[in-house]
Design an enzyme around this catalytic site. Sequence first.
Site, short mmCIF file in Angstrom:
data_model
loop_
_atom_site.label_atom_id
_atom_site.label_comp_id
_atom_site.label_asym_id
_atom_site.label_seq_id
_atom_site.Cartn_x
_atom_site.Cartn_y
_atom_site.Cartn_z
N HIS A 69 0.77 -1.39 0.05
CA HIS A 69 -0.03 -0.09 -0.03
C HIS A 69 0.86 1.31 0.09
CE1 HIS A 69 -3.23 2.92 1.08
NE2 HIS A 69 -4.02 1.85 0.83
N ASP B 15 -8.17 -5.43 -0.02
CA ASP B 15 -8.51 -6.12 -1.42
C ASP B 15 -8.16 -7.71 -1.11
OD1 ASP B 15 -7.75 -3.44 -2.98
OD2 ASP B 15 -9.74 -4.04 -3.08
C1 SDX Z 1 -6.19 -0.08 -2.90
O1 SDX Z 1 -4.42 4.43 -1.87
C2 SDX Z 1 -5.29 3.85 -1.43
O2 SDX Z 1 -5.97 4.34 -0.40
C3 SDX Z 1 -5.95 2.65 -2.20
C4 SDX Z 1 -6.90 1.76 -1.39
C5 SDX Z 1 -8.09 2.61 -1.16
O3 SDX Z 1 -8.91 2.33 -0.18
O4 SDX Z 1 -8.42 3.54 -2.02
O5 SDX Z 1 -6.27 1.47 -0.29
C6 SDX Z 1 -7.37 0.59 -2.28
O6 SDX Z 1 -5.97 0.14 -3.98
C7 SDX Z 1 -5.47 -0.84 -2.29
C8 SDX Z 1 -4.22 -1.59 -2.98
C9 SDX Z 1 -4.66 -2.53 -4.07
N1 SDX Z 1 -3.68 -2.78 -5.12
C10 SDX Z 1 -2.92 -3.92 -4.88
O7 SDX Z 1 -3.03 -4.95 -3.93
C11 SDX Z 1 -1.95 -4.53 -5.98
C12 SDX Z 1 -0.76 -5.01 -5.39
N2 SDX Z 1 -0.14 -3.89 -4.77
C13 SDX Z 1 1.06 -3.13 -5.37
O8 SDX Z 1 0.73 -2.97 -6.88
C14 SDX Z 1 1.55 -1.86 -4.82
O9 SDX Z 1 1.87 -2.29 -3.23
C15 SDX Z 1 0.72 -0.85 -4.59
C16 SDX Z 1 0.01 -0.06 -5.93
C17 SDX Z 1 -0.53 -0.84 -3.79
C18 SDX Z 1 1.45 0.43 -3.99
O10 SDX Z 1 2.49 0.94 -4.71
P1 SDX Z 1 3.61 1.79 -4.50
O11 SDX Z 1 3.35 2.59 -3.49
O12 SDX Z 1 3.89 2.55 -5.61
O13 SDX Z 1 4.65 0.91 -4.02
P2 SDX Z 1 6.12 0.45 -5.11
O14 SDX Z 1 5.20 -0.15 -6.33
O15 SDX Z 1 6.74 1.47 -5.28
O16 SDX Z 1 6.51 -0.65 -4.19
C19 SDX Z 1 7.77 -0.47 -3.44
C20 SDX Z 1 8.29 -1.98 -3.22
C21 SDX Z 1 8.93 -2.23 -4.88
O17 SDX Z 1 10.15 -3.05 -4.83
P3 SDX Z 1 11.57 -2.38 -5.00
O18 SDX Z 1 11.52 -1.56 -6.17
O19 SDX Z 1 11.52 -1.49 -3.57
O20 SDX Z 1 12.45 -3.56 -5.06
O21 SDX Z 1 7.68 -2.93 -3.18
C22 SDX Z 1 7.34 -3.75 -4.08
C23 SDX Z 1 7.72 -2.96 -5.29
O22 SDX Z 1 8.27 -3.95 -6.24
N3 SDX Z 1 6.03 -4.22 -4.16
C24 SDX Z 1 5.60 -5.24 -4.20
C25 SDX Z 1 4.12 -5.32 -4.12
N4 SDX Z 1 3.83 -4.17 -3.77
C26 SDX Z 1 4.94 -3.36 -3.71
N5 SDX Z 1 6.38 -6.67 -4.63
C27 SDX Z 1 5.31 -7.60 -4.78
N6 SDX Z 1 4.04 -7.62 -4.52
C28 SDX Z 1 3.47 -6.37 -4.07
N7 SDX Z 1 2.15 -6.49 -4.07
#
Ligand code: SDX
Length: 452
Positions: free
Chosen positions: A329, A386
Amino acid sequence: MEFSIPACIGESDDYSISRTCFMSTATIELDGKIQQLPIVIGSEGEKAVDISDLRAKTGYITLDDGYGNTGSCQSNITFIDGENGILRYRGIPIEEVAQKATFIETAFLIIYGHLPTRPELRHFSDLLTENQYLHEDMKYHFQGFPTRAHPMAMLSAMINAASCYDDGLMHWQWGKGKQFEVYAARLLSQVRTIASYSYRKSCGLPMIYPKKAYKYTANFLHMMFSMPYEDYELKPEVVHALDLIFLLHADHEQNCSTATVRMVASSQANLFASASAGVCALWGPLHGGANQAVIEMLQQIHASGDDGSRFIEAAKDKNSNKKLMGFGHRVYKNYDPRAKIIKAASEKLLKVLNLSDPLLEIAERLESAVLKDSYFIERKLYPNVDFYSGIIMRAIGIPLDMFPVIFAIGRMPGWIANYKEIMEDPHGRIYRPRQVYQGPAQQSFVPIEERG
Ligand code: SDX
């Protein structure tokens, strides 16, 4: 940049934004010039540097990929402390709201800033009932969609279509009379009707009209699952579980879709147009589409016979193009408090319905393994809202492609409240971010004959 004495915090009533007085500043030196920028301190102690005059004072803008460090507004609606897994609607902790309120009470709280009195709740419920029918001609729009049309595409299109049947809404000027409470109730009520019709259309089933006697969530289930010859059996546990899902999704400060609603509202587009745009932003699998993506992920793991460990390794591998959907998140760097509540509710509902879902077992196994895995621990990746919500929706019999639609219904009060807040802000301006241009320098037009 140093922070000096903290600012005081201006008082505010329910409907205006707390305006902080600036008694502290940040010092920034650019091109040899020292600038003082005001510090804004929120009612929960969040700190911000107000850069509203930065470009005028220095010629510089800031750059913040994905807005991770940028506040687009000051708001009174929802507070999140991501480090500590805290979520409050108008100051009330989500755990208390989930335990004691209905979705409609919560919607009123989020939109109007206080829990409704009995007369207020009665009036709000009456408005929802009076506004629950779509114009009969809307049926022709549904007939125009292909059977396999995604319900989120229909939802966004039909919210805008619904506004075409009310000239008053099209030409509504903010602040004129009581229209807001009518249009807010109409949007919140009709989003249910549109959603259920989208589902019925996809199954080739006749549309079912709402019943005056039913409350919000029961009516939605009735419109989704009843047949002309037989009403759907409304089990209290099922109605309560879905009402809880709606309530837990009701608002979440400036997430991608709410920020989209505010972006559109800032141009003074109408409420329905702003919500329609919010539906499109919510649809993405990184946002509200994640609940559908989580179940598809769990189904894939289940079908492959993987105990989850192979998928977890793939999710850690940047080249795999896989993510552990439902984890991570932008704000929560701790367990999403909503995920905890939904996990418990999903276990309870399955038990009450005497159902078992292999996907729940896989989900719980994944969670247990991931919370011990250094890759996820270092990145503070925890289950979000989710991760377990799809288990409840499957148990109720809601089809997979309707999962983001359920999220949109739940999020409608938050979108309406943010629309209202931006419209009530006397300092409100159109949202228009800047950019840093990295394209080609000036060049002349080349006629097609000379382009080779
Ligand atoms: C919702 O914003 C809100 O409030 C949203 C929400 C709401 O109520 O409105 O809470 C609802 O959208 C919840 C999120 C649902 N999405 C998912 O579950 C999809 C999976 N999650 C990721 O795509 C991600 O965690 C996000 C999109 C939720 C957040 O992305 P960020 O903040 O841009 O984080 P990032 O992609 O920069 O990740 C930081 C690191 C990265 O690794 P490094 O580059 O540091 O090595 O964490 C890793 C990412 O690759 N990472 C994950 C991951 N999420 C982040 N690795 C594997 N699996 C994951 N799910």
